[in-house]
Design a protein around this motif. Structure first.
Motif, PDB file in Angstrom:
ATOM      1  N   ASP A 136       0.826  -1.213   0.000  1.00  0.00           N
ATOM      2  CA  ASP A 136       0.000   0.000   0.000  1.00  0.00           C
ATOM      3  C   ASP A 136       0.858   1.261   0.000  1.00  0.00           C
ATOM      4  O   ASP A 136       0.585   2.208  -0.744  1.00  0.00           O
ATOM      5  CB  ASP A 136      -0.926   0.012   1.213  1.00  0.00           C
ATOM      6  CG  ASP A 136      -2.047  -1.004   1.109  1.00  0.00           C
ATOM      7  OD1 ASP A 136      -2.299  -1.509  -0.004  1.00  0.00           O
ATOM      8  OD2 ASP A 136      -2.676  -1.290   2.147  1.00  0.00           O
ATOM      9  N   HIS A 137       1.897   1.286   0.831  1.00  0.00           N
ATOM     10  CA  HIS A 137       2.758   2.465   0.891  1.00  0.00           C
ATOM     11  C   HIS A 137       3.513   2.678  -0.419  1.00  0.00           C
ATOM     12  O   HIS A 137       3.674   3.818  -0.868  1.00  0.00           O
ATOM     13  CB  HIS A 137       3.739   2.347   2.063  1.00  0.00           C
ATOM     14  CG  HIS A 137       3.098   2.570   3.386  1.00  0.00           C
ATOM     15  ND1 HIS A 137       2.343   1.630   4.019  1.00  0.00           N
ATOM     16  CD2 HIS A 137       3.090   3.656   4.185  1.00  0.00           C
ATOM     17  CE1 HIS A 137       1.908   2.099   5.156  1.00  0.00           C
ATOM     18  NE2 HIS A 137       2.342   3.332   5.288  1.00  0.00           N
ATOM     19  N   ASN A 163       4.203   5.730  -5.461  1.00  0.00           N
ATOM     20  CA  ASN A 163       4.212   5.797  -6.927  1.00  0.00           C
ATOM     21  C   ASN A 163       3.129   6.724  -7.437  1.00  0.00           C
ATOM     22  O   ASN A 163       3.337   7.479  -8.395  1.00  0.00           O
ATOM     23  CB  ASN A 163       4.045   4.405  -7.526  1.00  0.00           C
ATOM     24  CG  ASN A 163       5.281   3.562  -7.375  1.00  0.00           C
ATOM     25  OD1 ASN A 163       6.384   4.078  -7.275  1.00  0.00           O
ATOM     26  ND2 ASN A 163       5.086   2.258  -7.341  1.00  0.00           N
ATOM     27  N   TRP A 164       1.959   6.699  -6.807  1.00  0.00           N
ATOM     28  CA  TRP A 164       0.863   7.573  -7.204  1.00  0.00           C
ATOM     29  C   TRP A 164       1.229   9.040  -6.954  1.00  0.00           C
ATOM     30  O   TRP A 164       0.984   9.901  -7.802  1.00  0.00           O
ATOM     31  CB  TRP A 164      -0.397   7.183  -6.435  1.00  0.00           C
ATOM     32  CG  TRP A 164      -1.516   8.136  -6.584  1.00  0.00           C
ATOM     33  CD1 TRP A 164      -2.329   8.295  -7.670  1.00  0.00           C
ATOM     34  CD2 TRP A 164      -1.972   9.075  -5.619  1.00  0.00           C
ATOM     35  NE1 TRP A 164      -3.255   9.275  -7.430  1.00  0.00           N
ATOM     36  CE2 TRP A 164      -3.046   9.767  -6.176  1.00  0.00           C
ATOM     37  CE3 TRP A 164      -1.566   9.382  -4.328  1.00  0.00           C
ATOM     38  CZ2 TRP A 164      -3.734  10.753  -5.491  1.00  0.00           C
ATOM     39  CZ3 TRP A 164      -2.244  10.372  -3.643  1.00  0.00           C
ATOM     40  CH2 TRP A 164      -3.306  11.041  -4.231  1.00  0.00           C
ATOM     41  N   MET A 165       1.843   9.310  -5.793  1.00  0.00           N
ATOM     42  CA  MET A 165       2.248  10.684  -5.499  1.00  0.00           C
ATOM     43  C   MET A 165       3.319  11.150  -6.475  1.00  0.00           C
ATOM     44  O   MET A 165       3.300  12.297  -6.927  1.00  0.00           O
ATOM     45  CB  MET A 165       2.736  10.787  -4.047  1.00  0.00           C
ATOM     46  CG  MET A 165       1.602  10.650  -3.051  1.00  0.00           C
ATOM     47  SD  MET A 165       2.089  10.387  -1.351  1.00  0.00           S
ATOM     48  CE  MET A 165       3.023  11.783  -0.951  1.00  0.00           C
ATOM     49  N   ASN A 172       4.789  14.684 -10.991  1.00  0.00           N
ATOM     50  CA  ASN A 172       5.509  14.804 -12.256  1.00  0.00           C
ATOM     51  C   ASN A 172       4.610  14.883 -13.479  1.00  0.00           C
ATOM     52  O   ASN A 172       5.102  14.846 -14.597  1.00  0.00           O
ATOM     53  CB  ASN A 172       6.487  13.639 -12.407  1.00  0.00           C
ATOM     54  CG  ASN A 172       7.619  13.754 -11.419  1.00  0.00           C
ATOM     55  OD1 ASN A 172       8.228  14.805 -11.296  1.00  0.00           O
ATOM     56  ND2 ASN A 172       7.873  12.690 -10.689  1.00  0.00           N
ATOM     57  N   SER A 173       3.326  15.000 -13.308  1.00  0.00           N
ATOM     58  CA  SER A 173       2.440  15.190 -14.456  1.00  0.00           C
ATOM     59  C   SER A 173       2.146  16.680 -14.605  1.00  0.00           C
ATOM     60  O   SER A 173       2.274  17.461 -13.652  1.00  0.00           O
ATOM     61  CB  SER A 173       1.141  14.405 -14.281  1.00  0.00           C
ATOM     62  OG  SER A 173       0.443  14.860 -13.152  1.00  0.00           O
ATOM     63  N   SER A 174       1.780  17.079 -15.792  1.00  0.00           N
ATOM     64  CA  SER A 174       1.505  18.498 -16.012  1.00  0.00           C
ATOM     65  C   SER A 174       0.183  18.876 -15.355  1.00  0.00           C
ATOM     66  O   SER A 174      -0.671  18.034 -15.079  1.00  0.00           O
ATOM     67  CB  SER A 174       1.478  18.802 -17.510  1.00  0.00           C
ATOM     68  OG  SER A 174       0.369  18.163 -18.114  1.00  0.00           O
TER      69      SER A 174
END
Length: 100
Positions: free
Chosen positions: A36-37, A42-44, A49-51
């Motif tokens: 989970d962590h 990875n989600w954070m 890093n996405s626009s």
């Protein structure tokens, strides 16, 4: 009563009393928390890093644990659950609301 109290966790009596939770050892719980962590990290990373014009990615769903109500609702279930888990860690849904 002492005999029943000290039966192995995988015994039929323990499974009857505690259900699926009797089959999970501390190692299984720690492994699920690690997964989970890692998924939240990875989600954070992907969110940061996405626009800004892109849609934010869906927060990860936690590994189902025994004794929790899993009805397949995903994030909606996390909104109605407590902010902290049994080990004091924030749920992925709570992190998503905070950072999103």
């Amino acid at each position: 009563m002492t005999l029943i109290k000290h039966l192995p966790h995988d015994s039929a009596v323990q499974r009857e009393l505690h259900g699926e939770a009797a089959e999970w050892s501390i190692t299984d719980h720690l492994l699920a928390a690690t997964v989970d962590h890692l998924a939240v990290a990875n989600w954070m990373f992907q969110c940061v890093n996405s626009s800004e014009d892109d849609d934010s990615p869906e927060p990860p769903k936690p590994v189902p644990r025994p004794g929790t109500d899993t009805d397949g609702e995903g994030e909606e279930q996390g909104e109605h659950s407590t902010q902290e888990g049994a080990d004091g860690a924030l749920s992925p849904g709570a992190l998503a609301r905070f950072f999103g």
